[in-house]
Design a protein around this motif. Sequence first.
Motif, short mmCIF file in Angstrom:
data_model
loop_
_atom_site.label_atom_id
_atom_site.label_comp_id
_atom_site.label_asym_id
_atom_site.label_seq_id
_atom_site.Cartn_x
_atom_site.Cartn_y
_atom_site.Cartn_z
N LYS A 29 98.48 35.57 99.62
CA LYS A 29 99.09 35.21 98.61
C LYS A 29 97.95 36.20 97.97
CE LYS A 29 102.81 31.35 99.74
NZ LYS A 29 102.28 30.57 100.02
N GLN A 30 98.71 36.33 96.79
CA GLN A 30 98.02 36.98 95.81
C GLN A 30 98.39 36.74 94.29
OE1 GLN A 30 96.52 41.49 95.83
NE2 GLN A 30 94.59 40.70 94.82
N GLY A 31 97.96 36.49 93.81
CA GLY A 31 98.26 35.82 91.49
C GLY A 31 98.43 37.83 90.88
N ALA A 32 99.30 37.51 89.54
CA ALA A 32 99.20 38.80 89.11
C ALA A 32 98.12 38.27 87.75
CB ALA A 32 100.63 39.29 88.22
N ILE A 33 97.61 39.79 87.41
CA ILE A 33 96.83 39.46 86.49
C ILE A 33 97.21 38.12 84.99
CG2 ILE A 33 95.63 41.26 84.42
CD1 ILE A 33 95.60 43.32 86.27
N THR A 34 96.60 37.61 84.59
CA THR A 34 96.71 37.05 83.80
C THR A 34 97.13 37.77 82.26
OG1 THR A 34 94.61 35.81 83.88
CG2 THR A 34 96.14 34.51 85.01
N HIS A 35 96.97 37.24 81.40
CA HIS A 35 96.95 37.91 79.96
C HIS A 35 97.66 36.98 78.97
CE1 HIS A 35 101.24 38.10 79.04
NE2 HIS A 35 101.85 38.73 80.91
N ASN A 36 97.19 36.87 77.73
CA ASN A 36 97.11 36.23 76.39
C ASN A 36 97.81 36.84 76.20
OD1 ASN A 36 96.69 33.81 74.57
ND2 ASN A 36 94.89 33.61 74.10
N LEU A 37 98.87 37.47 75.85
CA LEU A 37 99.40 38.39 75.09
C LEU A 37 100.09 37.45 74.26
CD1 LEU A 37 99.71 41.13 74.15
CD2 LEU A 37 101.84 41.60 75.43
N VAL A 38 99.67 38.07 72.45
CA VAL A 38 100.78 37.07 71.62
C VAL A 38 101.29 37.72 70.18
CG1 VAL A 38 100.85 34.61 70.10
CG2 VAL A 38 99.86 34.81 72.80
N PHE A 39 101.99 37.17 69.82
CA PHE A 39 101.93 38.26 68.27
C PHE A 39 103.17 37.20 68.03
CE2 PHE A 39 106.06 39.28 70.89
CZ PHE A 39 107.43 39.11 69.64
N ALA A 40 103.21 37.59 66.46
CA ALA A 40 103.36 37.25 65.48
C ALA A 40 104.35 37.74 64.40
CB ALA A 40 101.97 36.18 64.36
N LEU A 41 105.50 37.19 63.71
CA LEU A 41 105.95 37.88 62.29
C LEU A 41 105.30 36.80 61.11
CD1 LEU A 41 108.51 39.47 61.61
CD2 LEU A 41 110.24 37.41 61.66
N VAL A 42 105.49 38.33 60.64
CA VAL A 42 104.52 37.35 58.83
C VAL A 42 106.13 37.72 57.75
CG1 VAL A 42 102.89 38.32 57.10
CG2 VAL A 42 101.98 37.57 59.93
N ASP A 43 105.91 37.32 57.23
CA ASP A 43 106.22 38.31 55.72
C ASP A 43 105.97 38.35 54.43
OD1 ASP A 43 108.75 38.45 53.42
OD2 ASP A 43 109.67 36.45 53.91
N PRO A 44 105.44 39.70 54.66
CA PRO A 44 104.60 39.73 53.14
C PRO A 44 104.83 39.58 52.15
CG PRO A 44 104.70 41.49 54.44
CD PRO A 44 106.05 40.59 55.06
N ALA A 45 105.68 38.99 51.85
CA ALA A 45 106.53 38.40 50.13
C ALA A 45 106.43 37.03 49.71
CB ALA A 45 108.08 38.72 50.15
#
Length: 422
Positions: free
Chosen positions: A296-312
């Motif tokens: 058994k072999q696992g997949a590549i782990t990642h730390n992918l995160v994004f956020a929404l910003v309201d500039p106003a």
Amino acid sequence: MTLRKVLVVGAAALVAASCSKSPERPAGAIPTSPSSISMAEPQGSGISHRTVVGFPARNDTMDFRVQLESKYADQLRRPASQVYVDMDGEVAWIQEYVRYRVNGCSHDLATQYVMAQVDGGVAAPVCAILFFPESAIYPPRNETVDFRRQLGNKYQAMGRTAQSSVDPDGAAIWIAEYLRYRTSGCDHATAVQNTLTQVDGNPAPATCVTQCAYYISPATVTATPVGGTFTVTLMRTSGSCQWIATSDATWVTFTPPITGGDRSPLTLVVAPNSGDPRSATVRISYAGGASFFEVKQGAITHNLVFALVDPATSATNPTTECLIRTTSTICTLQALSAALPSPIASYDWKVEYTYNGTKVKTQVGPLPTYSFTESCAGSSSGGSIMPLVVTLKATDTAGRSATIVSGQGAQPALQLKTSPCP
């Protein structure tokens, strides 16, 4: 000592020397069966490495040949006659011929390969892998006898001479029969007894084959996405056969040897994984059955995160809602982290929502941020909530990628909210 005796002794020494790849290696330690696995063969003449169909040490076969000589001379009262090939030569080269035959070579090819070794050439690889002694097909006696006759002609042409009470046909038949018992589970003493009783005219006893079974430890190999080298141990619980390993996946390979016996290790190499989790099955085949273990072999782990910003509202604080206030309201998406094995080469943004029709907005490139613009509602309406689906795919310089979607996993659900235009 007469000149004839000196020549005979010298010839025997030359034959023994011709069976060794190294002058420094003792003759009794010479392996007697080359490997059918892809291994580099040492230079020089003689017998090479072991195959799956294992053969006895040459000194065992030589002991049988000596006992056969005694039986012919002392019990059968056969007189010695000119045979040209001495006992050591018969043992070495008949065993080598039979080894080629049970490992897939035809009579003509096996004869050619052995004669080349007699001339000092390199031992050729066998023609096929036969998994077990139990599945080895022995040549018919007339072909083994024919090989012995050709060997005698060659020794005669080389000026060799030898005397024996065992005629060439008898040597070929009974040495091959001894080897058949040895490669079918019998020890030396049993193989000798089973063969010599046939010389007395009795029926051929059964071989010593016992159905095998193997236990594998560990039963599962777990690899990280980077792969690596792992070892399992094969422990035989019954029988006396050997095993051979095969894999059903190209990303699981083996470090030779891929065969062995009781408590033999098997080393496998797991390649790096750039995709989803995966598994493979390794089959350990042996006489009467097979055992299996999983890789058994696992997949590549990642730390992918994004956020929404309201500039106003704030240029930095994440939010789950962007309020459409003006005719040119800006909503901004930011990749907060994108940890992949190599540096990120591309961010693929996709924004989907329904407002005055279905909207799909995209951006692909090296920027970790993406801003899109929307217009406020008319003065008589407002306050509508619209789900916002954002998909981000990050790809590194090695081509590995990771994808996240708003509202899935740790990513919060997002939305747009309209307000009346000022």
